[in-house]
Motif scaffolding. Sequence first.
Motif, PDB file in Angstrom:
ATOM      1  N   LYS A 179     -72.300 -18.905 -12.617  1.00 22.03           N
ATOM      2  CA  LYS A 179     -72.885 -17.717 -13.246  1.00 22.03           C
ATOM      3  C   LYS A 179     -73.111 -16.607 -12.201  1.00 22.03           C
ATOM      4  CE  LYS A 179     -73.778 -19.353 -17.461  1.00 22.03           C
ATOM      5  NZ  LYS A 179     -73.344 -18.707 -18.718  1.00 22.03           N
ATOM      6  N   ASP A 180     -72.943 -15.379 -12.634  1.00 20.82           N
ATOM      7  CA  ASP A 180     -73.145 -14.230 -11.740  1.00 20.82           C
ATOM      8  C   ASP A 180     -74.547 -14.226 -11.122  1.00 20.82           C
ATOM      9  OD1 ASP A 180     -70.653 -13.381 -12.412  1.00 20.82           O
ATOM     10  OD2 ASP A 180     -71.325 -11.829 -13.812  1.00 20.82           O
ATOM     11  N   GLU A 181     -75.533 -14.598 -11.916  1.00 21.65           N
ATOM     12  CA  GLU A 181     -76.920 -14.580 -11.445  1.00 21.65           C
ATOM     13  C   GLU A 181     -77.121 -15.581 -10.307  1.00 21.65           C
ATOM     14  OE1 GLU A 181     -75.850 -14.671 -14.495  1.00 21.65           O
ATOM     15  OE2 GLU A 181     -76.960 -13.254 -15.755  1.00 21.65           O
ATOM     16  N   LEU A 182     -76.362 -16.687 -10.365  1.00 23.82           N
ATOM     17  CA  LEU A 182     -76.445 -17.694  -9.308  1.00 23.82           C
ATOM     18  C   LEU A 182     -75.751 -17.178  -8.040  1.00 23.82           C
ATOM     19  CD1 LEU A 182     -77.196 -20.584  -8.471  1.00 23.82           C
ATOM     20  CD2 LEU A 182     -75.017 -21.350  -9.425  1.00 23.82           C
ATOM     21  N   ILE A 183     -74.589 -16.577  -8.227  1.00 29.67           N
ATOM     22  CA  ILE A 183     -73.857 -16.028  -7.080  1.00 29.67           C
ATOM     23  C   ILE A 183     -74.701 -14.959  -6.380  1.00 29.67           C
ATOM     24  CG2 ILE A 183     -71.855 -14.571  -6.487  1.00 29.67           C
ATOM     25  CD1 ILE A 183     -70.262 -16.268  -8.532  1.00 29.67           C
ATOM     26  N   GLU A 184     -75.413 -14.205  -7.204  1.00 32.43           N
ATOM     27  CA  GLU A 184     -76.234 -13.135  -6.646  1.00 32.43           C
ATOM     28  C   GLU A 184     -77.319 -13.643  -5.689  1.00 32.43           C
ATOM     29  OE1 GLU A 184     -78.509  -9.369  -8.679  1.00 32.43           O
ATOM     30  OE2 GLU A 184     -76.640 -10.165  -9.492  1.00 32.43           O
ATOM     31  N   ILE A 185     -77.957 -14.756  -6.011  1.00 31.22           N
ATOM     32  CA  ILE A 185     -79.030 -15.256  -5.127  1.00 31.22           C
ATOM     33  C   ILE A 185     -78.491 -16.189  -4.037  1.00 31.22           C
ATOM     34  CG2 ILE A 185     -80.900 -15.033  -6.818  1.00 31.22           C
ATOM     35  CD1 ILE A 185     -80.557 -18.316  -6.824  1.00 31.22           C
ATOM     36  N   ALA A 186     -77.216 -16.557  -4.099  1.00 30.20           N
ATOM     37  CA  ALA A 186     -76.661 -17.504  -3.117  1.00 30.20           C
ATOM     38  C   ALA A 186     -76.443 -16.826  -1.774  1.00 30.20           C
ATOM     39  CB  ALA A 186     -75.348 -18.091  -3.627  1.00 30.20           C
ATOM     40  N   ASP A 187     -76.480 -17.625  -0.695  1.00 27.19           N
ATOM     41  CA  ASP A 187     -76.199 -17.114   0.648  1.00 27.19           C
ATOM     42  C   ASP A 187     -74.729 -17.259   0.990  1.00 27.19           C
ATOM     43  OD1 ASP A 187     -79.027 -16.734   1.666  1.00 27.19           O
ATOM     44  OD2 ASP A 187     -79.098 -18.820   1.001  1.00 27.19           O
ATOM     45  N   LEU A 188     -74.118 -18.323   0.497  1.00 28.30           N
ATOM     46  CA  LEU A 188     -72.743 -18.661   0.869  1.00 28.30           C
ATOM     47  C   LEU A 188     -72.019 -19.103  -0.391  1.00 28.30           C
ATOM     48  CD1 LEU A 188     -70.522 -19.488   2.949  1.00 28.30           C
ATOM     49  CD2 LEU A 188     -71.755 -21.622   3.278  1.00 28.30           C
ATOM     50  N   VAL A 189     -70.980 -18.371  -0.749  1.00 31.12           N
ATOM     51  CA  VAL A 189     -70.227 -18.699  -1.967  1.00 31.12           C
ATOM     52  C   VAL A 189     -68.757 -18.835  -1.606  1.00 31.12           C
ATOM     53  CG1 VAL A 189     -69.589 -17.966  -4.304  1.00 31.12           C
ATOM     54  CG2 VAL A 189     -71.854 -17.380  -3.379  1.00 31.12           C
ATOM     55  N   THR A 190     -68.172 -19.974  -1.918  1.00 34.79           N
ATOM     56  CA  THR A 190     -66.745 -20.163  -1.678  1.00 34.79           C
ATOM     57  C   THR A 190     -66.062 -20.458  -2.999  1.00 34.79           C
ATOM     58  OG1 THR A 190     -67.245 -21.102   0.489  1.00 34.79           O
ATOM     59  CG2 THR A 190     -65.020 -21.422  -0.339  1.00 34.79           C
ATOM     60  N   GLU A 191     -64.948 -19.780  -3.215  1.00 33.38           N
ATOM     61  CA  GLU A 191     -64.170 -20.055  -4.416  1.00 33.38           C
ATOM     62  C   GLU A 191     -62.945 -20.863  -4.025  1.00 33.38           C
ATOM     63  OE1 GLU A 191     -63.756 -17.046  -7.454  1.00 33.38           O
ATOM     64  OE2 GLU A 191     -61.588 -17.329  -7.406  1.00 33.38           O
ATOM     65  N   MET A 192     -62.773 -22.008  -4.657  1.00 31.63           N
ATOM     66  CA  MET A 192     -61.606 -22.832  -4.422  1.00 31.63           C
ATOM     67  C   MET A 192     -60.548 -22.460  -5.471  1.00 31.63           C
ATOM     68  SD  MET A 192     -64.222 -24.309  -2.857  1.00 31.63           S
ATOM     69  CE  MET A 192     -64.672 -25.458  -1.541  1.00 31.63           C
ATOM     70  N   THR A 193     -59.395 -21.999  -4.978  1.00 33.92           N
ATOM     71  CA  THR A 193     -58.340 -21.531  -5.868  1.00 33.92           C
ATOM     72  C   THR A 193     -57.168 -22.496  -5.816  1.00 33.92           C
ATOM     73  OG1 THR A 193     -59.003 -19.300  -5.242  1.00 33.92           O
ATOM     74  CG2 THR A 193     -56.936 -19.508  -6.438  1.00 33.92           C
ATOM     75  N   GLU A 194     -56.701 -22.904  -6.966  1.00 25.58           N
ATOM     76  CA  GLU A 194     -55.579 -23.837  -7.016  1.00 25.58           C
ATOM     77  C   GLU A 194     -54.273 -23.081  -6.837  1.00 25.58           C
ATOM     78  OE1 GLU A 194     -55.568 -26.819 -10.216  1.00 25.58           O
ATOM     79  OE2 GLU A 194     -53.669 -25.896 -10.754  1.00 25.58           O
ATOM     80  N   ILE A 195     -53.531 -23.440  -5.805  1.00 22.95           N
ATOM     81  CA  ILE A 195     -52.249 -22.778  -5.570  1.00 22.95           C
ATOM     82  C   ILE A 195     -51.116 -23.675  -6.062  1.00 22.95           C
ATOM     83  CG2 ILE A 195     -50.705 -21.919  -3.759  1.00 22.95           C
ATOM     84  CD1 ILE A 195     -52.983 -20.804  -2.334  1.00 22.95           C
ATOM     85  N   LYS A 196     -51.319 -24.972  -5.921  1.00 27.11           N
ATOM     86  CA  LYS A 196     -50.282 -25.939  -6.299  1.00 27.11           C
ATOM     87  C   LYS A 196     -50.982 -27.255  -6.626  1.00 27.11           C
ATOM     88  CE  LYS A 196     -45.699 -26.780  -4.362  1.00 27.11           C
ATOM     89  NZ  LYS A 196     -44.925 -26.808  -3.119  1.00 27.11           N
ATOM     90  N   HIS A 197     -50.615 -27.894  -7.709  1.00 31.04           N
ATOM     91  CA  HIS A 197     -51.288 -29.125  -8.102  1.00 31.04           C
ATOM     92  C   HIS A 197     -50.269 -30.198  -8.477  1.00 31.04           C
ATOM     93  CE1 HIS A 197     -53.900 -31.952 -10.071  1.00 31.04           C
ATOM     94  NE2 HIS A 197     -54.943 -31.294  -9.633  1.00 31.04           N
ATOM     95  N   PRO A 198     -50.459 -31.434  -7.979  1.00 26.46           N
ATOM     96  CA  PRO A 198     -49.439 -32.461  -8.206  1.00 26.46           C
ATOM     97  C   PRO A 198     -49.307 -32.896  -9.663  1.00 26.46           C
ATOM     98  CG  PRO A 198     -51.352 -33.421  -7.129  1.00 26.46           C
ATOM     99  CD  PRO A 198     -51.573 -31.933  -7.166  1.00 26.46           C
ATOM    100  N   PHE A 199     -50.340 -32.658 -10.487  1.00 28.83           N
ATOM    101  CA  PHE A 199     -50.246 -32.997 -11.909  1.00 28.83           C
ATOM    102  C   PHE A 199     -49.015 -32.359 -12.528  1.00 28.83           C
ATOM    103  CE2 PHE A 199     -54.240 -34.562 -14.199  1.00 28.83           C
ATOM    104  CZ  PHE A 199     -54.357 -35.596 -13.296  1.00 28.83           C
ATOM    105  N   ARG A 200     -48.720 -31.153 -12.059  1.00 29.16           N
ATOM    106  CA  ARG A 200     -47.573 -30.436 -12.620  1.00 29.16           C
ATOM    107  C   ARG A 200     -46.267 -31.192 -12.382  1.00 29.16           C
ATOM    108  NH1 ARG A 200     -49.359 -25.029 -10.128  1.00 29.16           N
ATOM    109  NH2 ARG A 200     -51.223 -24.637 -11.339  1.00 29.16           N
ATOM    110  N   ALA A 201     -46.268 -32.012 -11.313  1.00 31.42           N
ATOM    111  CA  ALA A 201     -45.053 -32.768 -11.010  1.00 31.42           C
ATOM    112  C   ALA A 201     -45.141 -34.198 -11.549  1.00 31.42           C
ATOM    113  CB  ALA A 201     -44.814 -32.783  -9.510  1.00 31.42           C
ATOM    114  N   GLY A 202     -46.120 -34.471 -12.420  1.00 35.16           N
ATOM    115  CA  GLY A 202     -46.199 -35.785 -13.051  1.00 35.16           C
ATOM    116  C   GLY A 202     -46.862 -36.866 -12.218  1.00 35.16           C
ATOM    117  N   VAL A 203     -47.565 -36.457 -11.171  1.00 31.06           N
ATOM    118  CA  VAL A 203     -48.226 -37.446 -10.310  1.00 31.06           C
ATOM    119  C   VAL A 203     -49.633 -37.711 -10.843  1.00 31.06           C
ATOM    120  CG1 VAL A 203     -49.029 -37.939  -7.975  1.00 31.06           C
ATOM    121  CG2 VAL A 203     -46.912 -36.673  -8.326  1.00 31.06           C
ATOM    122  N   LYS A 204     -50.016 -38.976 -10.950  1.00 23.40           N
ATOM    123  CA  LYS A 204     -51.329 -39.267 -11.527  1.00 23.40           C
ATOM    124  C   LYS A 204     -52.448 -39.290 -10.477  1.00 23.40           C
ATOM    125  CE  LYS A 204     -51.536 -44.330 -11.780  1.00 23.40           C
ATOM    126  NZ  LYS A 204     -51.610 -45.484 -12.686  1.00 23.40           N
TER     127      LYS A 204
END
Lengths: 213, 213
Positions: B181-206
């Motif tokens: 939530k934006d309100e949480l990000i606002e009071i946080a000191d350190l915020v990291t966003e993890m962005t998926e660039i490539k995921h093995p599920f797409r290649a059928g790996v379980k």
Amino acid sequence: MSERSPKKTDTMTEAERDAYHAEKMKKKKAARDKILATKTEERGLVIVHTGRGKGKSTAAFGMVFRAIGHGFNVGIVQFVKGKWGTGERDVLEKFPEQVTIRAMGEGFTWDTQDRQRDLAAARSAWDAAKAMIADETYKLVLLDELNICLRYDYLPLDEVVETLRNKPRDTHVIVTGRNAKDELIEIADLVTEMTEIKHPFRAGVKAQAGIEF
Amino acid sequence: MSERSPKKTDTMTEAERDAYHAEKMKKKKAARDKILATKTEERGLVIVHTGRGKGKSTAAFGMVFRAIGHGFNVGIVQFVKGKWGTGERDVLEKFPEQVTIRAMGEGFTWDTQDRQRDLAAARSAWDAAKAMIADETYKLVLLDELNICLRYDYLPLDEVVETLRNKPRDTHVIVTGRNAKDELIEIADLVTEMTEIKHPFRAGVKAQAGIEF
């Protein structure tokens, strides 16, 4: 503060909302089950954690502990000297039978400024990494901050890419560090970019035990 | 493959390159030392790991182990049932004196679809979290997947924000989960966003032991 946009559920009674929720979750579960059923392959992955944000090495460190919990052997090569703090080392040393750590002795650091020494150290660390990857007793090999060596051309990118491409089938390899090379991303199975949204340094807070090291 | 753009160092001799490198690193070190000198405050941080990519909980799990290595006590509340696998639990159980885990018993999962039960479980988990945050023997408190409870309005956002804003000065609190939530990000000191660039599920790996759970 962002303004909260109205939701469909805002005008529902509690009972209506419960029913709506049950239906929605049922659909989600069905969709997820359908996807999972198609995922049948099991093999070691090449995983890259990159980006300017925090959490690249820390998430890899978390995966090391998850692997330890499963009883796997883990190999770690640290390509940047002094990157890991006493917190990490002390807790890893509690599992000497499962964890092997090779630190790049006099390796890359902003404190040295000696390129020839860095080159030799990078080569020696990479040779250790290759030996770990070839040794199938390691289920997980972490190449921490390898990306920085590739960025400074301390190691030949082709050789690194070939080694990862030809790794033993069941071995997982994690590569961390910002500025991951395109060629590495191309052969990776799982790539996550950590993006910094907010950092306490901006507010004058210093690095602290347990958080930064 | 991306084409490699020419670099200033390409036309240099090895000796010139070494000197260039030493100069550049010296400047970097000076810049870094200058920044570090201004960072003097030490206090507990509110840290948020969000985004659709992997590594949010895993990086938090890594921070837990770093804190264990420093001898700190850590409190963990899991807001999603069954999210953590046997790998995580087995290795955390090796540190019973330092780690307290509270799992949201019958908590949120796509398998239940029972909103009233989820609401009660979220409240009970949040009460446990508040007690941990108030207890200054914990140097680090991890609220894993709290964001999902906030997203589904299982907990009042205002109450969560107020609790984090008024946490004891030296306590670090990590909140994980996508859609922070934006309100949480606002009071946080350190915020990291993890962005998926490539995921093995797409290649059928379980999902696999040591990597996904």
